[in-house]
Design a protein around this motif. Sequence first.
Motif, PDB file in Angstrom:
ATOM      1  N   CYS A 279       0.816  -1.215   0.000  1.00  0.00           N
ATOM      2  CA  CYS A 279       0.000   0.000   0.000  1.00  0.00           C
ATOM      3  C   CYS A 279       0.849   1.264   0.000  1.00  0.00           C
ATOM      4  CB  CYS A 279      -0.927   0.008   1.213  1.00  0.00           C
ATOM      5  SG  CYS A 279      -2.280  -1.192   1.132  1.00  0.00           S
ATOM      6  N   ALA A 282       2.553   1.810  -3.402  1.00  0.00           N
ATOM      7  CA  ALA A 282       1.551   2.228  -4.381  1.00  0.00           C
ATOM      8  C   ALA A 282       1.241   3.709  -4.200  1.00  0.00           C
ATOM      9  CB  ALA A 282       0.281   1.388  -4.228  1.00  0.00           C
ATOM     10  N   ALA A 283       1.115   4.139  -2.948  1.00  0.00           N
ATOM     11  CA  ALA A 283       0.856   5.552  -2.670  1.00  0.00           C
ATOM     12  C   ALA A 283       2.013   6.425  -3.143  1.00  0.00           C
ATOM     13  CB  ALA A 283       0.629   5.745  -1.170  1.00  0.00           C
ATOM     14  N   LEU A 286       1.960   6.645  -6.989  1.00  0.00           N
ATOM     15  CA  LEU A 286       0.846   7.484  -7.429  1.00  0.00           C
ATOM     16  C   LEU A 286       1.226   8.960  -7.387  1.00  0.00           C
ATOM     17  CD1 LEU A 286      -2.169   5.689  -5.732  1.00  0.00           C
ATOM     18  CD2 LEU A 286      -2.192   6.487  -8.089  1.00  0.00           C
ATOM     19  N   GLN A 409       4.719  -0.454  -6.459  1.00  0.00           N
ATOM     20  CA  GLN A 409       5.123   0.584  -7.396  1.00  0.00           C
ATOM     21  C   GLN A 409       4.448   0.410  -8.752  1.00  0.00           C
ATOM     22  OE1 GLN A 409       9.395   0.074  -7.244  1.00  0.00           O
ATOM     23  NE2 GLN A 409       9.657   1.723  -5.757  1.00  0.00           N
ATOM     24  N   SER A 411       1.643  -1.244  -9.446  1.00  0.00           N
ATOM     25  CA  SER A 411       0.208  -0.985  -9.315  1.00  0.00           C
ATOM     26  C   SER A 411      -0.060   0.510  -9.222  1.00  0.00           C
ATOM     27  CB  SER A 411      -0.346  -1.693  -8.070  1.00  0.00           C
ATOM     28  OG  SER A 411      -0.141  -3.086  -8.135  1.00  0.00           O
ATOM     29  N   GLY A 412       0.775   1.221  -8.481  1.00  0.00           N
ATOM     30  CA  GLY A 412       0.606   2.666  -8.363  1.00  0.00           C
ATOM     31  C   GLY A 412       0.742   3.368  -9.695  1.00  0.00           C
ATOM     32  N   SER A 431      -5.121  11.410  -8.211  1.00  0.00           N
ATOM     33  CA  SER A 431      -4.045  10.475  -7.863  1.00  0.00           C
ATOM     34  C   SER A 431      -3.540  10.724  -6.450  1.00  0.00           C
ATOM     35  CB  SER A 431      -2.893  10.609  -8.860  1.00  0.00           C
ATOM     36  OG  SER A 431      -3.288  10.235 -10.161  1.00  0.00           O
ATOM     37  N   ALA A 435      -3.691   8.257  -3.345  1.00  0.00           N
ATOM     38  CA  ALA A 435      -2.451   7.946  -2.632  1.00  0.00           C
ATOM     39  C   ALA A 435      -2.623   8.153  -1.135  1.00  0.00           C
ATOM     40  CB  ALA A 435      -1.318   8.820  -3.158  1.00  0.00           C
ATOM     41  N   PHE A 438      -4.541   5.199   0.267  1.00  0.00           N
ATOM     42  CA  PHE A 438      -3.670   4.030   0.408  1.00  0.00           C
ATOM     43  C   PHE A 438      -2.788   4.165   1.655  1.00  0.00           C
ATOM     44  CE2 PHE A 438      -4.407   2.716  -4.054  1.00  0.00           C
ATOM     45  CZ  PHE A 438      -4.502   1.345  -3.858  1.00  0.00           C
TER      46      PHE A 438
END
Length: 459
Positions: A279, A282-283, A286, A409, A411-412, A431, A435, A438
């Motif tokens: 998570c 991904a944040a 983003l 990374q 997925s983000g 975005s 973020a 997440f």
Amino acid sequence: MTQPCSDGLPLPQRYGAILAIALGITVSVLDGVIANVALPTIARDLQASPASSIWIVNAYQLAITISLLSLASLGDLIGYRRVYLAGLVIFSITSVFCALSDSLTTLTIARVLQGFGAAAIMSVNTALIRIIYPQRYLGRGIGINSLIVAFSSAAGPTVAAAVLSVASWQWLFAVNLPIGIVALILGTKFLPANSQKSNSRRFDTTSAVMNALTFGLLITAISSLAQGHSMLLLTAEIAALLIIGYFFVRRQLNQTSPLLPVDLLRIPIFALSMGTSVCSFAAQMLAMISLPFFLQGSLGRDEVETGLLLTPWPLAIIIMAPIAGRLVERIHAGLLGGIGLATFALGLFLLALLPNDPTNLDIVWRMVLCGAGFGLFQSPNNHTIISAAPRHRSGGASGMLGTARLLGQTSGAALVALMFNLFHTDGTHASLILAGVFASVAAIVSCLRMTQPHTVASK
């Protein structure tokens, strides 16, 4: 080729070996972040939309994600040195292909191939350090490696700004060739062979293919959703993901040396830490991919200014990470991670609420807040993932850590494209909000770890 002694390499050879690793890791990590700053410029030059240009970043990360664990396993069998040097050759040659690309398609293909080279470099660098350094100095070697990764991530926006101030975006990739050649020469001369290779098992080709298909279908499904592809195609990808993923996990659970050590997820604190890792990265992606479009497209900053404005984020991580590394010895990693991720989320939401005409200071202090929060979380989380696994499974835990980072990374990056397609004029704002969500979820999951012991069995 240098043969390893019983406990690490002697000092002159050790310096050459660690320099070879440092150069390879530096360029492979840099290329994961250096293109972000130039992405709007590359998109305009190649006449690509902002959403489709995300593949310049996503293709690189995807290639690493689907091949990292397989290449690490291959290193156990044929030697870490061979895999590392092959990775350097592939990475250097494909960097030239990236520089010579004249369309989004050719650049994306070159980035996929470059990602495979980077995966070979990343998959065995820690294993090589364990051979290079004497056991009593192993912590020092791992620390140096971590510092190189952090420094390379931090230097990415600044290096990109410096290169773009005097040259075109193609040189962001072309500079890898001379560095790769130097690393290859040093590696050929100083890197040791495995003192012991695993000859009791063969490379599990079936698991490697299933691993690539599982992670590849996962990212492709997210990307299909982001790019607005047909529901029929998306449904087929998800169905294939569930079927192949099921049999892949089942196969791994029945093996003594699994390619993907999913059995470690049975350890509660390990599973929770993996969730926070996915998570949080991904944040981070983003924000780091969408912000250059906002800074250049909406605020009119050039590439150099964009790179400099992004730099405070990773610099704050470098400052905070060693502090967090010491605090984790006295404070539960779940609490430290929760505080760090909450701070990270606050910074992301504040970036989303920037005024219409912000000053550089308005942007910089929010970047520092994001970086400081992420740095406070990252070191304790990595420490928990490694220490939660039994000692003889440290390699598998390390592989899972890298896979979680790359999965987050990738997925983000795909989700940025989704936000840009759904919110044509406010893609960056959407975005950053996503973020922040997440990061907030990761903060809650991190705090749940406080119900678990500070350390878990290490047998």
